[in-house]
Design a protein around this motif. Structure first.
Motif: not given
Length: 242
Positions: A230, A234, A237-238
């Motif tokens: 996870d 993340r 995604d950033s």
């Protein structure tokens, strides 16, 4: 592991198998390598291994008789049949997962094509048909060298630093992070400060993030099958939102 090759140019292997990691693997007894000349199983004075294709067409096709006779004799020398690999542009694309699978085999046997291809009947001997990419090479020897090198370096005891294979590209499905060595500054280009900090946890985190970033930028297709948690998702995604 024992590795055999069968081809019309066995001396192609002389340089690669007698240098660096391949040489050390043999000296350590981890690798037992043998290159066989397909011409030794021909029966004419010209030692012919090819002929014109049925139905016409360009080029020459490798004959199946010497391949079958060679494998009959060579396979009989061992109680266990080797895992037979043909090299062909039509084969399954070679990758790291296949490397690890082949590294578990006791004996590999590569049959290398040349000219316009191999008589299709010879492929009944194959356990696997592999390609190293969507392009055509002069001969299967070149492709087999790539696969042999990739497999042998995965064998236990071959690499001097056992952790070095773990850190390489594709091991965890990602590209490898950037590497630096001395000097710390050269022509206005500086080594990232974190690598000089001595803080191992921060260094590992930086390296992993760099692997994620490099993979996203250069080979985003690898992220579909990479082992991501996870936190990794993340971070990706950033990066994509920037």
């Amino acid at each position: 592991m024992r590795i055999d090759t069968l081809s019309v140019f066995p001396h192609c292997y002389d340089s690669i198998m007698n240098e660096s990691i391949m040489r050390r693997a043999q000296e350590k007894g981890v690798l037992d390598f043998h290159a066989h000349d397909l011409r030794d199983w021909t029966h004419d004075r010209h030692r012919t291994t090819d002929d014109e294709p049925y139905g016409g067409g360009q080029g020459l096709v490798m004959k199946c008789e010497p391949i079958f006779e060679a494998t009959d004799e060579l396979f009989a020398q061992s109680p266990e049949k080797p895992y037979v690999i043909f090299l062909s542009p039509t084969g399954e694309t070679f990758n790291e997962a296949i490397t690890l699978e082949l590294a578990e085999k006791e004996r590999l046997f590569f049959i290398c094509g040349h000219y316009e291809g191999i008589d299709e009947r010879a492929y009944t001997l194959a356990d696997r048909v592999l390609s190293i990419g969507d392009y055509v090479l002069t001969s299967g020897e070149l492709a087999s060298m790539v696969i042999i090198d990739a497999v042998v370096r995965r064998l236990d005891g071959v690499l001097g630093d056992e952790g070095s294979a773990v850190d390489e590209s594709f091991y965890d499905g990602l590209l490898e992070y950037p590497q630096y060595t001395r000097p710390a500054s050269y022509r206005g280009m500086d080594v990232p400060e974190v690598l000089l900090s001595g803080h191992h946890a921060k260094i590992e985190e930086w390296r992993h993030q760099q692997s994620l970033e490099r993979t996203l930028r250069l080979r985003p297709d690898l992220l579909d099958t990479a082992a991501l948690d996870d936190k990794d998702r993340r971070y990706l995604d950033s990066l994509q939102s920037q």
